[in-house]
Design an enzyme around this catalytic site. Structure first.
Site, short mmCIF file in Angstrom:
data_model
loop_
_atom_site.label_atom_id
_atom_site.label_comp_id
_atom_site.label_asym_id
_atom_site.label_seq_id
_atom_site.Cartn_x
_atom_site.Cartn_y
_atom_site.Cartn_z
N MET A 30 33.42 39.08 32.07
CA MET A 30 33.92 39.75 30.87
C MET A 30 34.38 38.72 29.83
SD MET A 30 35.66 43.28 32.09
CE MET A 30 37.24 42.60 32.51
N LEU A 33 36.39 32.82 29.32
CA LEU A 33 36.00 32.08 30.52
C LEU A 33 36.99 30.98 30.87
CD1 LEU A 33 32.17 31.76 29.83
CD2 LEU A 33 33.39 33.52 31.14
N HIS A 37 35.29 31.10 36.45
CA HIS A 37 33.97 31.59 36.07
C HIS A 37 32.93 30.47 36.18
CE1 HIS A 37 36.56 34.34 33.44
NE2 HIS A 37 35.92 35.19 34.20
N GLY A 147 33.65 36.38 42.47
CA GLY A 147 34.80 35.61 42.95
C GLY A 147 35.59 36.37 44.01
N LYS A 149 38.59 36.06 44.23
CA LYS A 149 39.80 36.44 43.50
C LYS A 149 39.91 37.97 43.40
CE LYS A 149 42.85 36.55 39.96
NZ LYS A 149 42.47 37.72 39.26
N SER A 185 42.88 33.32 35.86
CA SER A 185 42.53 34.66 35.42
C SER A 185 42.60 34.70 33.89
CB SER A 185 43.54 35.67 35.99
OG SER A 185 43.44 36.90 35.29
P1 AMP Z 1 35.96 38.71 35.04
O1 AMP Z 1 35.48 38.03 33.80
O2 AMP Z 1 37.44 38.67 35.22
O3 AMP Z 1 35.36 40.08 35.23
O4 AMP Z 1 35.40 37.85 36.23
C1 AMP Z 1 34.02 37.55 36.37
C2 AMP Z 1 33.78 36.95 37.74
O5 AMP Z 1 34.55 35.76 37.86
C3 AMP Z 1 34.21 37.88 38.87
O6 AMP Z 1 33.26 37.79 39.92
C4 AMP Z 1 35.53 37.30 39.28
O7 AMP Z 1 35.87 37.57 40.62
C5 AMP Z 1 35.30 35.82 39.06
N1 AMP Z 1 36.57 35.12 38.94
C6 AMP Z 1 37.62 35.45 38.16
N2 AMP Z 1 38.65 34.61 38.36
C7 AMP Z 1 38.23 33.71 39.30
C8 AMP Z 1 38.84 32.60 39.94
N3 AMP Z 1 40.08 32.22 39.67
N4 AMP Z 1 38.11 31.91 40.85
C9 AMP Z 1 36.84 32.29 41.15
N5 AMP Z 1 36.21 33.33 40.57
C10 AMP Z 1 36.89 34.04 39.67
#
Ligand code: AMP
Length: 281
Positions: A30, A33, A37, A147, A149, A185
């Site tokens: 989303m 970054l 990510h 992730g 996470k 995050s």
């Molecule tokens: P998001 O942009 O928050 O939807 O995250 C996109 C992807 O990045 C998802 O698969 C998350 O689980 C992963 N992600 C988010 N934060 C982390 C982190 N700290 N370490 C590893 N992967 C992450």
């Protein structure tokens, strides 16, 4: 890196790569970054000939009182980070490119989605599964990277892929953390300076419980108690749930006999944070 805003062009590019036998790795995000990510991108680059990342703040996974409008967005910075990682294609669609007008069809995982975050965010995982399924259809990757996470999300996507027979390998990747242990995050940007100093205590509490487990404790209630006591020392952290569940089906057991997840969700001020550790006997 080539930025592609619509699915027709992206499909053309990817089907042509796939017809030459090139493997495709996919990292859905989303945006806003961070290194977490980028760690998924690096893993995809290692495993695949072609890497596609997407940036789409998916409206259907946000509840009516959640942060869709104010979710951090920085497309230019994101583009330059992904381009530096030598991502091949960045898919940055509009809402209309993903959802047909008047769209009323969803992908709904109905068991693992009921507990943990699903109990507090009704419709959230339905939105996640629907958008990920749509993205999978467009990209048709060999491997997709998620992730740890977002542990429940990872397990639900794995389950969706199993249930629907999707021919895509779902690869779970470790949680990247700041130097003080706070899980990276996009939402950490919401934290005030004071909240930011307390936030690492969430992981510290999970680690304390993990140490009890590593030291031989197998009772779910006692491992939970350890984490709860540690969190209790920081009244600014408002726990929404603290749960220990079997990884396979996210069921609550009395004893830890197989891979399990100790997961936290809660608030620091107005910011909702989640984190987890995996316990493997
Ligand atoms: P998001 O942009 O928050 O939807 O995250 C996109 C992807 O990045 C998802 O698969 C998350 O689980 C992963 N992600 C988010 N934060 C982390 C982190 N700290 N370490 C590893 N992967 C992450």
């Amino acid at each position: 890196m080539r930025t592609v805003p619509n699915k027709t062009d992206l499909k053309k590019l990817l089907r042509s790569a796939q017809s030459q036998g090139l493997s495709v790795g996919f990292v859905p995000t989303m945006g806003a970054l961070h290194e977490g990510h980028l760690s998924l991108v690096r893993r995809s680059k290692k495993d695949n000939a072609v890497t596609v990342a997407s940036i789409f703040v998916n409206p259907t996974q946000f509840g009516p009182n959640e942060d869709f409008e104010r979710y951090p967005r920085d497309p230019e910075r994101d583009q330059s980070l992904l381009s530096r990682e030598k991502v091949d294609y960045l898919y940055a669609p509009s809402k209309e490119d993903i959802y047909a007008p008047g769209s009323s069809t969803y992908v709904d995982e109905t068991e693992l989605s009921q507990v943990m975050c699903g109990a507090f965010r009704p419709g959230h995982f339905r939105g996640v599964c629907t958008v990920v399924f749509r993205l999978f259809q467009i990209v048709q990757p060999d491997r997709a990277y998620f992730g740890q996470k977002d542990a429940q999300q990872l397990r639900i996507i794995e389950k969706m892929a199993e249930d629907l027979g999707l021919d895509i390998r779902i690869i779970g990747c470790p949680t990247l953390r700041e130097g003080d242990g706070l899980a990276m995050s996009s939402r950490n940007a919401y934290l005030s300076e004071e909240e930011r100093t307390v936030a690492p205590q969430i992981y510290a509490a999970l680690k304390e419980a993990q140490s009890a487990f590593t030291g031989g404790e197998r009772s779910v209630s006692r491992v939970l108690e350890t984490a709860k006591d540690a969190l209790g020392r920081h009244p600014a952290i408002q726990t929404q749930y603290l749960e220990l569940r079997r990884w396979r089906d996210l069921r609550v057991e009395e004893a830890i006999t197989e891979k399990s997840v100790l997961a936290f969700a809660g608030y620091l001020g107005k910011t909702r944070l989640i984190d987890n550790v995996i316990l493997t006997p």
